[in-house]
Design an enzyme around this catalytic site. Structure first.
Site, PDB file in Angstrom:
ATOM      1  N   SER A  62     -55.761  78.010 -56.331  1.00  0.00           N
ATOM      2  CA  SER A  62     -55.073  77.780 -55.699  1.00  0.00           C
ATOM      3  C   SER A  62     -54.423  76.562 -56.087  1.00  0.00           C
ATOM      4  O   SER A  62     -55.104  75.353 -55.858  1.00  0.00           O
ATOM      5  CB  SER A  62     -55.324  78.274 -54.029  1.00  0.00           C
ATOM      6  OG  SER A  62     -54.573  77.761 -53.702  1.00  0.00           O
ATOM      7  N   SER A 108     -53.950  87.157 -50.923  1.00  0.00           N
ATOM      8  CA  SER A 108     -53.744  88.102 -49.752  1.00  0.00           C
ATOM      9  C   SER A 108     -53.056  89.483 -50.828  1.00  0.00           C
ATOM     10  O   SER A 108     -53.644  89.524 -51.678  1.00  0.00           O
ATOM     11  CB  SER A 108     -52.189  87.476 -49.106  1.00  0.00           C
ATOM     12  OG  SER A 108     -50.981  87.358 -50.543  1.00  0.00           O
ATOM     13  N   GLU A 146     -59.517  91.535 -54.480  1.00  0.00           N
ATOM     14  CA  GLU A 146     -60.521  90.782 -52.889  1.00  0.00           C
ATOM     15  C   GLU A 146     -59.126  90.757 -52.151  1.00  0.00           C
ATOM     16  O   GLU A 146     -59.085  89.707 -51.712  1.00  0.00           O
ATOM     17  CB  GLU A 146     -61.502  89.752 -52.697  1.00  0.00           C
ATOM     18  CG  GLU A 146     -62.775  90.395 -54.193  1.00  0.00           C
ATOM     19  CD  GLU A 146     -63.124  91.415 -53.583  1.00  0.00           C
ATOM     20  OE1 GLU A 146     -63.580  91.767 -52.367  1.00  0.00           O
ATOM     21  OE2 GLU A 146     -63.585  92.140 -54.381  1.00  0.00           O
ATOM     22  N   CYS A 149     -61.298  85.583 -44.703  1.00  0.00           N
ATOM     23  CA  CYS A 149     -60.709  87.514 -44.740  1.00  0.00           C
ATOM     24  C   CYS A 149     -62.122  87.850 -43.599  1.00  0.00           C
ATOM     25  O   CYS A 149     -61.995  89.032 -43.089  1.00  0.00           O
ATOM     26  CB  CYS A 149     -61.560  87.263 -46.296  1.00  0.00           C
ATOM     27  SG  CYS A 149     -62.924  87.073 -46.958  1.00  0.00           S
TER      28      CYS A 149
HETATM   29  P1  NAD Z   1     -52.724  84.300 -52.054  1.00  0.00           P
HETATM   30  O1  NAD Z   1     -52.872  85.558 -52.128  1.00  0.00           O
HETATM   31  O2  NAD Z   1     -51.631  83.446 -51.918  1.00  0.00           O
HETATM   32  O3  NAD Z   1     -52.703  83.610 -53.574  1.00  0.00           O
HETATM   33  C1  NAD Z   1     -54.453  83.635 -54.560  1.00  0.00           C
HETATM   34  C2  NAD Z   1     -54.215  83.210 -55.485  1.00  0.00           C
HETATM   35  O4  NAD Z   1     -53.615  83.889 -56.235  1.00  0.00           O
HETATM   36  C3  NAD Z   1     -53.350  82.123 -55.541  1.00  0.00           C
HETATM   37  O5  NAD Z   1     -54.520  80.791 -56.332  1.00  0.00           O
HETATM   38  C4  NAD Z   1     -52.114  82.016 -55.577  1.00  0.00           C
HETATM   39  O6  NAD Z   1     -51.717  80.916 -56.344  1.00  0.00           O
HETATM   40  C5  NAD Z   1     -52.836  83.453 -56.803  1.00  0.00           C
HETATM   41  N1  NAD Z   1     -51.335  84.203 -56.863  1.00  0.00           N
HETATM   42  C6  NAD Z   1     -50.038  84.087 -56.585  1.00  0.00           C
HETATM   43  N2  NAD Z   1     -49.240  85.380 -56.614  1.00  0.00           N
HETATM   44  C7  NAD Z   1     -50.001  84.982 -57.700  1.00  0.00           C
HETATM   45  C8  NAD Z   1     -48.709  86.291 -58.519  1.00  0.00           C
HETATM   46  N3  NAD Z   1     -47.323  86.312 -58.945  1.00  0.00           N
HETATM   47  N4  NAD Z   1     -49.924  86.805 -60.583  1.00  0.00           N
HETATM   48  C9  NAD Z   1     -50.986  85.747 -59.832  1.00  0.00           C
HETATM   49  N5  NAD Z   1     -51.375  85.414 -59.249  1.00  0.00           N
HETATM   50  C10 NAD Z   1     -51.000  84.868 -57.969  1.00  0.00           C
HETATM   51  O7  NAD Z   1     -53.841  83.913 -51.703  1.00  0.00           O
HETATM   52  P2  NAD Z   1     -54.213  82.952 -50.161  1.00  0.00           P
HETATM   53  O8  NAD Z   1     -53.499  82.526 -48.835  1.00  0.00           O
HETATM   54  O9  NAD Z   1     -54.254  82.098 -51.379  1.00  0.00           O
HETATM   55  O10 NAD Z   1     -56.042  83.288 -49.496  1.00  0.00           O
HETATM   56  C11 NAD Z   1     -55.961  83.729 -48.569  1.00  0.00           C
HETATM   57  C12 NAD Z   1     -56.097  85.286 -48.264  1.00  0.00           C
HETATM   58  O11 NAD Z   1     -57.001  85.621 -49.160  1.00  0.00           O
HETATM   59  C13 NAD Z   1     -56.422  85.861 -46.982  1.00  0.00           C
HETATM   60  O12 NAD Z   1     -55.163  87.198 -46.946  1.00  0.00           O
HETATM   61  C14 NAD Z   1     -57.709  86.112 -47.006  1.00  0.00           C
HETATM   62  O13 NAD Z   1     -58.514  87.576 -46.003  1.00  0.00           O
HETATM   63  C15 NAD Z   1     -58.026  86.465 -48.419  1.00  0.00           C
HETATM   64  N6  NAD Z   1     -59.025  86.499 -48.570  1.00  0.00           N
HETATM   65  C16 NAD Z   1     -59.663  87.691 -49.047  1.00  0.00           C
HETATM   66  C17 NAD Z   1     -61.387  87.384 -49.222  1.00  0.00           C
HETATM   67  C18 NAD Z   1     -61.894  88.596 -50.050  1.00  0.00           C
HETATM   68  O14 NAD Z   1     -63.131  88.731 -49.897  1.00  0.00           O
HETATM   69  N7  NAD Z   1     -61.676  90.061 -49.434  1.00  0.00           N
HETATM   70  C19 NAD Z   1     -62.069  86.704 -49.188  1.00  0.00           C
HETATM   71  C20 NAD Z   1     -60.883  85.058 -48.986  1.00  0.00           C
HETATM   72  C21 NAD Z   1     -59.864  85.368 -48.267  1.00  0.00           C
END
Ligand code: NAD
Length: 480
Positions: A179, A231, A252, A286
């Site tokens: 991230s 997310s 995830e 999460c």
């Molecule tokens: P985020 O969705 O903002 O970002 C996640 C990753 O995706 C980052 O590395 C970001 O740079 C990348 N990303 C964003 N837009 C993209 C695109 N268009 N193409 C490719 N990559 C892209 O999530 P976050 O804010 O870092 O994490 C929090 C979220 O993660 C919460 O919703 C949480 O519930 C979830 N989460 C889920 C689990 C699980 O196991 N289900 C575990 C931990 C966190």
């Protein structure tokens, strides 16, 4: 600027190099609002370079015996343990969790890689009986090829290990994209890969914005599998990008975990577990409890005890005040989002029992907050809060509790507190969540399977089933 506000390089083909893009991303310590570090904002050219390196290294890595690949994982795990201080400090400063929690995350990341190393001698094909005489049918299990791991900020090193371990043991090469909020720990981790002399190109680490770097990775035809934790809206975008080349995807995503407390529950156990879950990582997990349903007969006692327990939780800069139970949120925007949800719930009739005010201290802090009188129609009971806020609703019957829990667009984890065998069986059979914890805290095992239903995702992490996500099959019909 903090003393460690250093400039990082990306890790490509076994070496730290400057990105072609001169644009950088500032990494801010959310507990102090100071600059912690700077990383490159990688361009599509940088992405292509990383993926080319992965592709070039993959054939040799695939043919390296799994036992040797496992030995590399063990070496990485050992070096994580040897470098726990620097890794934990980096995580704590870029993410805002306490140093104690960051150490825990780091040690778990090492343990998780050791777990995956143990699969080395256990990844097996199959012999399938044929309908014809004189024919053998063999099913081979093969690595997918180049795997892209797109990581969230809430557990930057743990989720990295969660994806890297199974990807490497199964013979894939990997491009890691942390991230942009927490990229420094991934680049500190890359120093370990350099030190143990992991073959060049087996793992590349690039940093950048999701909308540019992440998108380019997901659309690249040489990537065979994109595994992302993030997310729901990001998951949707990545799925669309992966559609370009029909690339396999594992998502995830978010959760809205219910905890159900029946009249016959051990209330003290439930209070301790739910408090621990809700304030762990400042509620940014999460799988942690996001909403509580308590049965009428025990509601008053539970509300009293949970309010006392949440009020007792200390919070502060977890590096300067290592005894704090809870650190801060990822940034001020997150604080404002959480606070807006709390205010809206109160306007809609929720009763504030503790917390609910943004503290007048430096950093992105939000206090442990308890809201009673909530209902399933409220946003706070339906959308992910991702902060230390516990909304609570009272119910009367088992059927009602199950219906309320399942009335949700997410389906990641859930928890039940009861001593009644029938209630346990009913929930085990009918809860619409990938995980159900009974009479325990909310945390998954390395050997379990962490996979969400509904909008919580596709595919899953951990254990045998998580590892198999990184494999594809080839069936060979051998007639003689
Ligand atoms: P985020 O969705 O903002 O970002 C996640 C990753 O995706 C980052 O590395 C970001 O740079 C990348 N990303 C964003 N837009 C993209 C695109 N268009 N193409 C490719 N990559 C892209 O999530 P976050 O804010 O870092 O994490 C929090 C979220 O993660 C919460 O919703 C949480 O519930 C979830 N989460 C889920 C689990 C699980 O196991 N289900 C575990 C931990 C966190």
């Amino acid at each position: 600027m903090e003393d460690s506000g250093k400039k990082y390089k990306i890790f490509i083909d076994g070496t730290f190099i400057d990105a072609s893009s001169k644009e950088v991303i500032d990494v801010i310590n959310p507990a102090t609002s100071e600059l912690f570090g700077q990383v490159p904002s990688c361009s599509p050219e940088d992405v292509k370079k990383a993926i080319c390196s992965c592709k070039a290294a993959q054939e040799k890595w695939r043919k390296t015996p799994a036992f040797e690949r496992g030995n590399y994982l063990k070496k990485i795990a050992k070096e994580i343990n040897n470098n726990v201080d620097i890794l934990a400090l980096t995580i704590a400063k870029e993410q805002g969790k306490t140093l104690k929690q960051a150490r825990g995350e780091t040690l778990c990341a090492a343990e998780l890689l050791e777990y995956h190393a143990e699969w080395a001698r256990r990844i097996e094909g199959e012999i399938i009986p044929s309908d014809d005489e004189n024919e053998n049918i063999l099913l081979y299990r093969e690595p997918i090829g180049v795997v892209a791991c797109i990581l969230p900020w809430n557990f930057p090193l743990y989720v990295l290990a969660r994806k890297l371990g199974p990807a490497l043991i199964t013979g894939n090469t990997v491009v890691l994209k942390p991230s942009s909020d927490t990229p420094c720990s991934a680049l500190e981790f890359a120093k370990i890969l350099e030190k143990i002399e992991l073959p060049k190109g087996v793992v590349n680490v690039i940093t950048g914005k999701g909308s540019v770097t992440g998108k380019e990775i997901s659309e690249n035809p040489n990537v065979g599998f994109v595994t992302v934790t993030g997310s729901v809206s990001t998951g949707q975008k990545i799925m669309q990008s992966c559609a370009t080349n029909i690339t396999k995807v594992s998502l995830e995503l978010g959760g809205k975990a219910p905890a159900i407390i029946m009249d016959d529950a051990d209330v003290d156990l439930a209070v301790a577990a739910i408090t621990g879950s809700r304030v762990s990582n400042a509620g940014q997990v999460c799988s942690c409890v996001e909403r509580v349903y308590v049965q009428k007969g025990v509601a008053e006692l539970f509300l009293k005890k949970i309010t006392t327990a949440m009020e007792a939780v200390t919070y502060g800069n977890g590096v300067e005040k290592p005894d704090s139970v809870m650190g801060c949120l990822i940034n001020h925007e997150a604080v404002n989002t959480v606070h807006a949800m709390v205010k809206k719930a109160i306007e809609q009739g929720a009763k504030l029992l503790t917390g609910g005010e943004i503290p007048k201290i430096r950093g992105a802090f939000y206090p442990p907050t308890v809201l009673a009188n909530c209902s399933n129609q409220m946003e706070i009971m339906r959308e992910e809060i991702f902060g230390p806020v516990l909304p609570i609703m009272v119910f009367e019957t088992v059927d009602q509790a199950l219906e309320l829990a399942n009335d949700c667009k997410f389906g990641l984890t859930s928890t039940l507190y009861t001593k009644n065998y029938n209630t346990v069986l009913k929930f085990s059979n009918d809860i619409q969540f990938g995980e159900l914890y009974i009479n325990r805290k909310q945390s998954e095992a390395y050997q379990g399977f962490h996979a969400g239903w509904k909008q919580s995702g596709i595919g899953g992490d951990d254990g045998k089933h998580g590892m198999e996500e990184y494999l594809k099959t080839r069936v060979v019909y051998m007639k003689y």
